[in-house]
Design a protein around this motif. Sequence first.
Motif, PDB file in Angstrom:
ATOM      1  N   ASP A   1       2.087  -0.508  -2.785  1.00  0.00           N
ATOM      2  CA  ASP A   1       1.396  -0.808  -3.795  1.00  0.00           C
ATOM      3  C   ASP A   1       0.762   0.264  -4.273  1.00  0.00           C
ATOM      4  O   ASP A   1       0.543   0.307  -5.761  1.00  0.00           O
ATOM      5  CB  ASP A   1       0.466  -1.766  -3.588  1.00  0.00           C
ATOM      6  CG  ASP A   1       0.958  -3.576  -3.529  1.00  0.00           C
ATOM      7  OD1 ASP A   1       2.380  -3.516  -3.752  1.00  0.00           O
ATOM      8  OD2 ASP A   1       0.380  -4.147  -2.919  1.00  0.00           O
ATOM      9  N   SER A   2       0.089   1.241  -3.695  1.00  0.00           N
ATOM     10  CA  SER A   2      -0.519   2.443  -4.290  1.00  0.00           C
ATOM     11  C   SER A   2       0.484   3.463  -5.015  1.00  0.00           C
ATOM     12  O   SER A   2       0.085   3.928  -6.016  1.00  0.00           O
ATOM     13  CB  SER A   2      -1.186   2.939  -3.094  1.00  0.00           C
ATOM     14  OG  SER A   2      -0.024   3.627  -2.110  1.00  0.00           O
ATOM     15  N   GLU A   3       1.785   3.237  -4.455  1.00  0.00           N
ATOM     16  CA  GLU A   3       2.697   4.168  -5.425  1.00  0.00           C
ATOM     17  C   GLU A   3       3.085   3.444  -6.734  1.00  0.00           C
ATOM     18  O   GLU A   3       3.242   4.091  -7.685  1.00  0.00           O
ATOM     19  CB  GLU A   3       3.800   4.460  -4.329  1.00  0.00           C
ATOM     20  CG  GLU A   3       3.792   5.259  -3.309  1.00  0.00           C
ATOM     21  CD  GLU A   3       4.993   5.609  -2.551  1.00  0.00           C
ATOM     22  OE1 GLU A   3       5.493   4.319  -2.342  1.00  0.00           O
ATOM     23  OE2 GLU A   3       5.333   6.495  -2.042  1.00  0.00           O
TER      24      GLU A   3
ATOM     25  N   GLN B   1       1.148   1.721  -8.402  1.00  0.00           N
ATOM     26  CA  GLN B   1      -0.196   2.175  -9.294  1.00  0.00           C
ATOM     27  C   GLN B   1       0.026   3.372  -9.826  1.00  0.00           C
ATOM     28  O   GLN B   1      -0.369   3.482 -11.005  1.00  0.00           O
ATOM     29  CB  GLN B   1      -1.376   1.904  -8.327  1.00  0.00           C
ATOM     30  CG  GLN B   1      -2.796   2.194  -9.087  1.00  0.00           C
ATOM     31  CD  GLN B   1      -3.138   1.253 -10.319  1.00  0.00           C
ATOM     32  OE1 GLN B   1      -3.048  -0.094  -9.844  1.00  0.00           O
ATOM     33  NE2 GLN B   1      -3.210   1.471 -11.573  1.00  0.00           N
ATOM     34  N   ARG B   2       0.255   4.468  -9.157  1.00  0.00           N
ATOM     35  CA  ARG B   2       0.570   5.643  -9.673  1.00  0.00           C
ATOM     36  C   ARG B   2       1.578   5.817 -10.754  1.00  0.00           C
ATOM     37  O   ARG B   2       1.483   6.265 -11.639  1.00  0.00           O
ATOM     38  CB  ARG B   2       0.976   6.738  -8.445  1.00  0.00           C
ATOM     39  CG  ARG B   2      -0.296   7.006  -7.612  1.00  0.00           C
ATOM     40  CD  ARG B   2       0.191   7.914  -6.429  1.00  0.00           C
ATOM     41  NE  ARG B   2       0.686   9.197  -7.206  1.00  0.00           N
ATOM     42  CZ  ARG B   2       1.158  10.315  -6.466  1.00  0.00           C
ATOM     43  NH1 ARG B   2       1.472  10.083  -5.006  1.00  0.00           N
ATOM     44  NH2 ARG B   2       1.536  11.333  -7.072  1.00  0.00           N
TER      45      ARG B   2
END
Length: 477
Positions: A188-190, A192-193
């Motif tokens: 999920d963080s990737e 978001q990026r």
Amino acid sequence: MFLQSLKEICEMDLKAYLPCKKPRRSNRLGVKGKEETQEETIQQEPLGFFDTLPLELKFRVLGYLTVEDLSLLTITSKGMRNLVEGYCVLHPVLQKGYICRLHSYKGTQPVLPIKSETEALNTFRKLGLLMKRSTCLYATRDRLKFLNDVLTKMMCCNSAHLCDNSSRCIAMKCFGKLLHTVLAGWDDSECQRAYDAICQHTCILKTVKNIVGSKPGTNVKLEHEERLFLRRVFLDSCPSHQDKAFWLSRILKSWPLVHQARLLFLLYGPVLNEVTNLFQNCSGCYCKIIADEVLWYELCENTPSSSTQSEEHFGELANALKNLHNYKQEWTEDDIISVIDELTSSPDDWLAENVAHLLILCGDSVTSKMLISKAINGRMIELASITTSFCVVCVKNSFSMSYVINMIQNIILVMDSVKDRQIFFNNVMDMFKELIIDIHEFEDQDDEHGSDMYYMVSSLVEFTKRLAQMAFKDMLT
């Protein structure tokens, strides 16, 4: 003497006096040994026997493979991946001419070298697999750079000719398919990026800020373009409801509540297709250019005339709200209720029938929480208005009146005092009376008013029937 001579002869090295003869050995065995040594050396190369070919011939062989085959080759070895990458640099799989055919020029349909739009999307899915597999060992920053490069090539503003009809252009649909194929399985963080990188690359957040900060309908074309871009790139190609809720949250969560509701309506609110221009093509025929306008005030002034129009107006909005409601990681029930409250009062208050229809399509869970919240806060007039509208919507769309009865039971359960319950029922019946009187006062010969009166009276009758059945249940069974 004789014995001494014989002894000397025996001790002599006869090989020194005989001609030197080469030891017998097979030439075939020698050649075989060399071949085995060479084969072992070749097998130790990164590409095996394929490495013996010159680079030009290797690329010639790769040219006969499909995109799917190339993507499979990239995961066989590091050497093969490097070779495929080098081939793609010199022989781009995504040709400029193919990208141009995805855009729409002069109001015409895009001319594709394939049979249908589905095949175009499938092609970009395969391209996404190739990019995903060939860059699997790259850092996230480098992979996002590749995505932005592809996006730059495919954007309408960078096409060789002006793409004058974004509704028919499928370039962003294809990029959305490629994007979600590449991002499949990412953290999920990737993701978001990735969202931040695309927004920064296209400056879309600045455009969205101008839209939500201005009066609805001020810039019809800009609103339509941003709606299509956000939906086609981030939302429409999502493989599951969970993924769609995640990406919709990325779009909404960075904005305050009032702007979240505005964006939600921008993305999934009703639109109107209208002719904005006529032009004469090369064959002398006049063609239409269609532009989709977001109907910001439609739900504040009119109600759907048919079940088909109801689905067009509320279907996508309701599905989006249900997806957010089920995405518990970032949205609470209070958040959803607040968004619906803001949505149904923007830019003006919606008609009660439209609010009721949206809640019905959102499902029992969302509707119950919404009505219970109003009951707890003592908003009896709103509850009565929505309840009567529930009845009208059920009659118009042939829904079961049991839905309304169940909602009323849920509302009554949270009312502590008998007086509040009596006030609620009295308000419901008074609301029916006021609506019927209002329709009668404005009635004319138009069929529309006649149908409104019919649906209102029918709703009151059906509602009264169900209440009578519940009141005299013991006597009727």
